[in-house]
Design an enzyme around this catalytic site. Structure first.
Site, PDB file in Angstrom:
ATOM      1  N   SER A   1       0.849  -1.189   0.000  1.00 10.89           N
ATOM      2  CA  SER A   1       0.000   0.000   0.000  1.00 10.89           C
ATOM      3  C   SER A   1       0.883   1.237   0.000  1.00 10.89           C
ATOM      4  O   SER A   1       1.737   1.380  -0.868  1.00 10.89           O
ATOM      5  CB  SER A   1      -0.944  -0.045   1.204  1.00 10.89           C
ATOM      6  OG  SER A   1      -1.904   0.979   1.124  1.00 10.89           O
TER       7      SER A   1
ATOM      8  N   ASP B   1      -4.828  -4.598   6.073  1.00  8.70           N
ATOM      9  CA  ASP B   1      -5.137  -5.461   4.929  1.00  8.70           C
ATOM     10  C   ASP B   1      -3.946  -6.389   4.670  1.00  8.70           C
ATOM     11  O   ASP B   1      -2.803  -5.954   4.668  1.00  8.70           O
ATOM     12  CB  ASP B   1      -5.436  -4.600   3.695  1.00  8.70           C
ATOM     13  CG  ASP B   1      -6.054  -5.400   2.554  1.00  8.70           C
ATOM     14  OD1 ASP B   1      -6.539  -6.529   2.797  1.00  8.70           O
ATOM     15  OD2 ASP B   1      -6.061  -4.898   1.418  1.00  8.70           O
TER      16      ASP B   1
ATOM     17  N   HIS C   1      -2.580  -1.027  -3.339  1.00  8.13           N
ATOM     18  CA  HIS C   1      -3.708  -0.119  -3.098  1.00  8.13           C
ATOM     19  C   HIS C   1      -3.514   1.153  -3.915  1.00  8.13           C
ATOM     20  O   HIS C   1      -2.429   1.737  -3.913  1.00  8.13           O
ATOM     21  CB  HIS C   1      -3.787   0.274  -1.624  1.00  8.13           C
ATOM     22  CG  HIS C   1      -4.221  -0.840  -0.728  1.00  8.13           C
ATOM     23  ND1 HIS C   1      -4.031  -0.807   0.624  1.00  8.13           N
ATOM     24  CD2 HIS C   1      -4.855  -2.005  -0.992  1.00  8.13           C
ATOM     25  CE1 HIS C   1      -4.527  -1.917   1.163  1.00  8.13           C
ATOM     26  NE2 HIS C   1      -5.017  -2.663   0.208  1.00  8.13           N
TER      27      HIS C   1
END
Length: 194
Positions: free
Chosen positions: A14, A134, A41
């Site tokens: 991310s 996540d 992401h």
């Protein structure tokens, strides 16, 4: 498909991801046989940039994942922006526009969980820098089904929340800085193929 232990690598990343992927993907040689599937992401509409960037600096072919596409060895796949990337039991890719998971679409957990079920012990899961949890549950699933878990050393992450969450969620096999991950992957795969 080669008979080596590992057939696929899944990577979740991310915030700060480009700088880390810049150290890992170009380090994979052209004869690296596992498929590599990546969830980075990003905002909707940001996907093709990653394919263009890594097509020019990686030795392996790089493409945006397409729905129902058979997974090919030695290929790097990026999840398209605003779609979850899943692995079907027959080793094809699937895209889903279902609700966000961990505030994200694509979500790392969904890729890792479905890849773990398709590849079991033939899978390596890698969690890199990021600002939420996540990937922690997904990496846990990779380990439950016999795969290998690698996490970026939190001290080297631009944002350490995601690596720390993964380390707390499961037993991690390797914790390494990005500069060492390419060589680590190559050694794991080559060792298993001999």
């Amino acid at each position: 498909m080669k008979s080596g232990k590992y057939q696929a690598v899944v990577i979740g990343v991310s915030a700060g991801g480009i700088a880390v992927l810049d150290k890992i993907l170009p380090a994979l040689p052209s004869d690296f046989s596992p498929a590599v599937m990546i969830v980075q992401h990003m905002a909707a509409g940001g996907g093709s940039y990653l394919v263009e960037r890594y097509s020019s600096i990686a030795s392996l072919p790089v493409r945006e994942a397409a729905d129902k596409e058979p997974i090919q060895e030695g290929t790097i796949y990026f999840a398209p922006a605003d779609y979850h990337l899943l692995v079907e039991s027959d080793k094809t890719l699937a895209l889903s526009a279902e609700a966000k998971v961990n505030y994200s679409r694509p979500a790392i957990d969904l890729l890792f969980e479905t890849a773990a079920e398709a590849y079991c012990r033939k899978l390596i899961g890698i969690i890199l820098t990021g600002a939420n949890a996540d990937g922690a549950a997904g990496l846990s699933r990779v380990k439950e089904l016999g795969g290998t878990a690698i996490v970026q050393s939190p001290a080297t992450a631009e944002v350490e929340i995601m690596p720390l969450a993964a380390i707390h969620a499961t037993t991690v096999d390797y914790i390494a800085p990005p500069e060492e991950m390419g060589a680590l992957l190559v050694s794991l795969v080559r060792y298993e193929e001999e």
